[in-house]
Write a protein that holds these residues in place. Structure first.
Motif, PDB file in Angstrom:
ATOM      1  N   ASN A  45      -1.511  -4.222  14.036  1.00  0.00           N
ATOM      2  CA  ASN A  45      -0.839  -5.206  13.160  1.00  0.00           C
ATOM      3  C   ASN A  45       0.571  -4.726  12.864  1.00  0.00           C
ATOM      4  OD1 ASN A  45      -3.861  -4.645  11.996  1.00  0.00           O
ATOM      5  ND2 ASN A  45      -3.435  -6.823  12.268  1.00  0.00           N
ATOM      6  N   PRO A  46       1.436  -5.630  12.357  1.00  0.00           N
ATOM      7  CA  PRO A  46       2.832  -5.248  12.088  1.00  0.00           C
ATOM      8  C   PRO A  46       2.961  -4.188  10.995  1.00  0.00           C
ATOM      9  CG  PRO A  46       2.524  -7.638  11.940  1.00  0.00           C
ATOM     10  CD  PRO A  46       1.168  -7.040  12.034  1.00  0.00           C
ATOM     11  N   SER A  47       4.107  -3.551  10.975  1.00  0.00           N
ATOM     12  CA  SER A  47       4.388  -2.545   9.945  1.00  0.00           C
ATOM     13  C   SER A  47       5.864  -2.192   9.960  1.00  0.00           C
ATOM     14  CB  SER A  47       3.573  -1.279  10.224  1.00  0.00           C
ATOM     15  OG  SER A  47       4.072  -0.193   9.480  1.00  0.00           O
ATOM     16  N   LEU A  48       6.411  -1.935   8.815  1.00  0.00           N
ATOM     17  CA  LEU A  48       7.754  -1.344   8.709  1.00  0.00           C
ATOM     18  C   LEU A  48       7.613   0.078   8.158  1.00  0.00           C
ATOM     19  CD1 LEU A  48      10.987  -3.002   7.366  1.00  0.00           C
ATOM     20  CD2 LEU A  48      10.372  -0.705   6.697  1.00  0.00           C
ATOM     21  N   ARG A  49       7.115   0.189   6.907  1.00  0.00           N
ATOM     22  CA  ARG A  49       7.022   1.477   6.235  1.00  0.00           C
ATOM     23  C   ARG A  49       6.084   2.452   6.923  1.00  0.00           C
ATOM     24  NH1 ARG A  49       8.812  -2.195   3.120  1.00  0.00           N
ATOM     25  NH2 ARG A  49       7.332  -3.376   4.327  1.00  0.00           N
ATOM     26  N   THR A  50       4.872   2.000   7.230  1.00  0.00           N
ATOM     27  CA  THR A  50       3.873   2.925   7.758  1.00  0.00           C
ATOM     28  C   THR A  50       4.338   3.474   9.095  1.00  0.00           C
ATOM     29  OG1 THR A  50       2.222   1.611   6.622  1.00  0.00           O
ATOM     30  CG2 THR A  50       1.419   3.126   8.317  1.00  0.00           C
ATOM     31  N   ARG A  51       4.913   2.602   9.891  1.00  0.00           N
ATOM     32  CA  ARG A  51       5.374   2.984  11.214  1.00  0.00           C
ATOM     33  C   ARG A  51       6.491   4.036  11.123  1.00  0.00           C
ATOM     34  NH1 ARG A  51       5.736  -0.791  16.210  1.00  0.00           N
ATOM     35  NH2 ARG A  51       7.157   0.405  17.497  1.00  0.00           N
ATOM     36  N   ILE A 109      -4.371   5.050  12.995  1.00  0.00           N
ATOM     37  CA  ILE A 109      -4.671   3.664  13.387  1.00  0.00           C
ATOM     38  C   ILE A 109      -4.393   2.694  12.241  1.00  0.00           C
ATOM     39  CG2 ILE A 109      -6.445   2.186  14.482  1.00  0.00           C
ATOM     40  CD1 ILE A 109      -6.633   4.871  15.803  1.00  0.00           C
ATOM     41  N   ARG A 110      -3.765   1.568  12.562  1.00  0.00           N
ATOM     42  CA  ARG A 110      -3.682   0.437  11.637  1.00  0.00           C
ATOM     43  C   ARG A 110      -4.447  -0.729  12.238  1.00  0.00           C
ATOM     44  NH1 ARG A 110       1.043  -2.294   8.086  1.00  0.00           N
ATOM     45  NH2 ARG A 110       0.284  -0.616   6.763  1.00  0.00           N
ATOM     46  N   ALA A 111      -5.456  -1.206  11.531  1.00  0.00           N
ATOM     47  CA  ALA A 111      -6.253  -2.363  11.988  1.00  0.00           C
ATOM     48  C   ALA A 111      -6.721  -3.142  10.760  1.00  0.00           C
ATOM     49  CB  ALA A 111      -7.448  -1.897  12.809  1.00  0.00           C
ATOM     50  N   GLY A 146      -9.265  -0.300   3.342  1.00  0.00           N
ATOM     51  CA  GLY A 146      -8.486   0.676   2.581  1.00  0.00           C
ATOM     52  C   GLY A 146      -7.133   1.011   3.167  1.00  0.00           C
ATOM     53  N   HIS A 147      -6.250   1.459   2.278  1.00  0.00           N
ATOM     54  CA  HIS A 147      -4.914   1.911   2.693  1.00  0.00           C
ATOM     55  C   HIS A 147      -4.613   3.216   1.918  1.00  0.00           C
ATOM     56  CE1 HIS A 147      -1.008   1.954   4.325  1.00  0.00           C
ATOM     57  NE2 HIS A 147      -0.488   0.857   3.830  1.00  0.00           N
ATOM     58  N   PRO A 148      -5.317   4.292   2.271  1.00  0.00           N
ATOM     59  CA  PRO A 148      -5.240   5.507   1.447  1.00  0.00           C
ATOM     60  C   PRO A 148      -3.877   6.197   1.452  1.00  0.00           C
ATOM     61  CG  PRO A 148      -6.553   5.906   3.427  1.00  0.00           C
ATOM     62  CD  PRO A 148      -6.302   4.424   3.358  1.00  0.00           C
ATOM     63  N   LEU A 149      -3.105   6.084   2.531  1.00  0.00           N
ATOM     64  CA  LEU A 149      -1.770   6.711   2.527  1.00  0.00           C
ATOM     65  C   LEU A 149      -0.864   6.029   1.505  1.00  0.00           C
ATOM     66  CD1 LEU A 149      -1.273   7.149   6.358  1.00  0.00           C
ATOM     67  CD2 LEU A 149      -1.438   9.017   4.691  1.00  0.00           C
ATOM     68  N   GLN A 150      -1.063   4.716   1.325  1.00  0.00           N
ATOM     69  CA  GLN A 150      -0.299   3.979   0.320  1.00  0.00           C
ATOM     70  C   GLN A 150      -0.732   4.418  -1.081  1.00  0.00           C
ATOM     71  OE1 GLN A 150       2.249   1.609   0.807  1.00  0.00           O
ATOM     72  NE2 GLN A 150       2.498   1.999  -1.367  1.00  0.00           N
ATOM     73  N   ALA A 151      -2.042   4.456  -1.310  1.00  0.00           N
ATOM     74  CA  ALA A 151      -2.539   4.814  -2.649  1.00  0.00           C
ATOM     75  C   ALA A 151      -2.134   6.238  -3.016  1.00  0.00           C
ATOM     76  CB  ALA A 151      -4.057   4.655  -2.694  1.00  0.00           C
ATOM     77  N   HIS A 271       4.996  -2.070  -6.369  1.00  0.00           N
ATOM     78  CA  HIS A 271       4.394  -2.899  -5.317  1.00  0.00           C
ATOM     79  C   HIS A 271       4.509  -2.121  -4.011  1.00  0.00           C
ATOM     80  CE1 HIS A 271       3.752  -6.112  -2.391  1.00  0.00           C
ATOM     81  NE2 HIS A 271       3.119  -6.752  -3.362  1.00  0.00           N
ATOM     82  N   CYS A 272       3.512  -2.257  -3.150  1.00  0.00           N
ATOM     83  CA  CYS A 272       3.496  -1.464  -1.911  1.00  0.00           C
ATOM     84  C   CYS A 272       4.529  -1.940  -0.892  1.00  0.00           C
ATOM     85  CB  CYS A 272       2.105  -1.498  -1.298  1.00  0.00           C
ATOM     86  SG  CYS A 272       1.608  -3.154  -0.758  1.00  0.00           S
ATOM     87  N   LEU A 273       4.996  -3.194  -1.026  1.00  0.00           N
ATOM     88  CA  LEU A 273       5.883  -3.840  -0.054  1.00  0.00           C
ATOM     89  C   LEU A 273       5.152  -4.017   1.295  1.00  0.00           C
ATOM     90  CD1 LEU A 273       9.283  -2.009  -0.696  1.00  0.00           C
ATOM     91  CD2 LEU A 273       8.363  -4.024  -1.864  1.00  0.00           C
ATOM     92  N   PRO A 274       5.414  -5.060   2.058  1.00  0.00           N
ATOM     93  CA  PRO A 274       6.438  -6.079   1.829  1.00  0.00           C
ATOM     94  C   PRO A 274       6.037  -7.024   0.686  1.00  0.00           C
ATOM     95  CG  PRO A 274       5.077  -6.737   3.687  1.00  0.00           C
ATOM     96  CD  PRO A 274       4.604  -5.374   3.272  1.00  0.00           C
ATOM     97  N   VAL A 275       7.047  -7.485  -0.061  1.00  0.00           N
ATOM     98  CA  VAL A 275       6.759  -8.363  -1.197  1.00  0.00           C
ATOM     99  C   VAL A 275       7.524  -9.664  -1.051  1.00  0.00           C
ATOM    100  CG1 VAL A 275       8.629  -7.530  -2.741  1.00  0.00           C
ATOM    101  CG2 VAL A 275       6.480  -8.365  -3.716  1.00  0.00           C
ATOM    102  N   ASN A 299       7.934   7.827  -0.876  1.00  0.00           N
ATOM    103  CA  ASN A 299       6.806   8.767  -0.971  1.00  0.00           C
ATOM    104  C   ASN A 299       5.765   8.570   0.122  1.00  0.00           C
ATOM    105  OD1 ASN A 299       7.609  10.499  -3.016  1.00  0.00           O
ATOM    106  ND2 ASN A 299       6.887   9.129  -4.639  1.00  0.00           N
ATOM    107  N   ARG A 300       5.910   7.533   0.918  1.00  0.00           N
ATOM    108  CA  ARG A 300       5.007   7.381   2.075  1.00  0.00           C
ATOM    109  C   ARG A 300       5.234   8.505   3.087  1.00  0.00           C
ATOM    110  NH1 ARG A 300       2.624   2.676   3.411  1.00  0.00           N
ATOM    111  NH2 ARG A 300       1.769   4.041   5.021  1.00  0.00           N
ATOM    112  N   VAL A 301       6.438   9.016   3.177  1.00  0.00           N
ATOM    113  CA  VAL A 301       6.664  10.178   4.055  1.00  0.00           C
ATOM    114  C   VAL A 301       5.884  11.374   3.498  1.00  0.00           C
ATOM    115  CG1 VAL A 301       8.374  11.787   5.002  1.00  0.00           C
ATOM    116  CG2 VAL A 301       8.982   9.374   4.703  1.00  0.00           C
TER     117      VAL A 301
HETATM  118  N1   CP Z   1       3.311  -0.630   2.475  1.00  0.00           N
HETATM  119  C1   CP Z   1       3.129  -0.679   3.803  1.00  0.00           C
HETATM  120  O1   CP Z   1       2.152  -0.151   4.348  1.00  0.00           O
HETATM  121  O2   CP Z   1       4.115  -1.329   4.496  1.00  0.00           O
HETATM  122  P1   CP Z   1       4.106  -1.729   6.037  1.00  0.00           P
HETATM  123  O3   CP Z   1       3.049  -2.786   6.210  1.00  0.00           O
HETATM  124  O4   CP Z   1       5.490  -2.214   6.307  1.00  0.00           O
HETATM  125  O5   CP Z   1       3.759  -0.508   6.846  1.00  0.00           O
END
Ligand code: CP
Ligand code: AN0
Length: 318
Positions: A45-51, A109-111, A146-151, A271-275, A299-301
């Motif tokens: 799936n798409p991603s900006l931050r996680t990627r 993995i992102r799914a 779940g999205h544990p890296l975000q939490a 907010h985790c973004l994208p918002v 802080n995601r890094v």
């Molecule tokens: N917050 C977050 O995971 O953003 P992305 O979907 O852009 O990776």
């Protein structure tokens, strides 16, 4: 830690936070533990931050990192066992995961959830299959539930900005035009349950989350009451869990605006973004000095680098 699938894999949240603090003090200190190790980042799936943050974290540890959009750049994968593969899927996860595990020391993995079949989504078919067939540690970059890296990044941020020992943290549902997964809200609730905070979850009727993730949080369907005296407001939309994947309510009265923020104890906005501006949150609130959305994303890094450093430590001790 064999895999980083959810909060249970991290061990002590306090120790993980201490480790994150020391990494944040010197994120590019000349770590050598990642030398000659490799990680594949796989996106369905798409991603900006996680990627980007996952690549930055791996690079800070001197790991080799490769990114692939498996959802669009690779073969369509089959996940069910024993199927006659005469449909759209060209390759089975058994081979695909085994092959990718042969190329890398770690796979992330992102799914996302399909939001069609609750039992299937909550059985985590994609992450579970990778854990079963890849033969290397798997890192969750947002799965169905779940999205544990975000939490973890959110908890790091709350710890940095809290003004009291035990802040009041409110997870508030907010309106969104599309059906979104439960992953961010589930993990946020799960991690806050392990942290030194008072957690209140507020949402309209029909948006109750899986009780497994709600834990001991107080649930309040009156948003204004929930906001009273809050130190942190964490906004997120999610679709219904009971009426699985449905959007039941779009009323803009649940949007986070300045009037509501005034009910709080000068709370920070998260907010985790994208918002979606002026759907989830008003411009005024997200543009205010109390908005922490960029700090959370930064802080995601740190959350990823902390998890990778723990996995690398485990690998070097084997
Ligand atoms: N917050 C977050 O995971 O953003 P992305 O979907 O852009 O990776
Ligand atoms: C995703 C979600 O709600 O799970 C990713 C958030 C990090 N958001 C959207 O699809 C807009």
């Amino acid at each position: 830690m064999n895999h980083f699938f959810d909060v249970d894999d991290i061990g002590s949240v306090e120790l993980a936070l201490a480790r994150a603090r020391s990494i944040k003090a010197h994120p590019r200190k000349g770590y050598t533990e990642g030398d000659r190790t490799s990680i594949g980042l796989l996106f369905f799936n798409p991603s900006l931050r996680t990627r980007l943050s996952s690549q930055r974290a791996a690079q800070n540890l001197r790991m080799d990192v490769v990114v692939i959009d498996v959802g669009s750049e690779s073969w369509k994968l089959e996940f069910s066992d024993g199927t006659i593969m005469n449909g759209a899927s060209a390759e089975h996860i058994k081979e695909a995961a085994g092959v990718m595990g042969a190329y890398f020391d770690f796979l992330a993995i992102r799914a996302f959830a399909s939001l069609e079949d609750r039992d299937l989504d909550y059985a985590e078919p994609v992450l579970t299959a990778f854990m079963k067939y890849a033969g290397v540690p798997i890192i969750n970059m947002e799965s169905s539930t779940g999205h544990p890296l975000q939490a973890f990044a959110d908890l790091i941020t709350i710890n940095e900005f809290k003004k009291t020992e035990r802040p009041k943290v409110v997870l508030s549902w907010a309106p969104h035009p599309r059906a979104l997964p439960h992953a961010v809200a589930n993990s946020f609730a799960q991690w806050m349950n392990r942290a030194s905070v008072d957690l209140i979850i507020t949402h309209p009727e029909g948006y109750e989350l899986d009780p497994k993730f709600v834990g001991s949080a107080q649930v309040q369907t009156n948003q204004s009451l929930a906001f009273e005296g809050a130190d942190f407001i964490y906004a997120k939309n999610w679709s219904s869990y009971q009426d699985y994947g449905q959007v039941l309510y779009q009323d803009s009265s649940w949007m986070i605006n300045q009037e509501k923020m005034e009910l709080t104890n000068q709370a920070y906005f998260m907010h985790c973004l994208p918002v979606r501006r002026n759907m989830i949150v008003s411009d005024q609130v997200i543009d205010s000095p109390n908005s922490l959305v960029i700090q959370q994303a930064a802080n995601r890094v740190i959350s990823m680098q902390t998890v990778l450093s723990m996995l690398l430590e485990q690998k070097s001790s084997e």
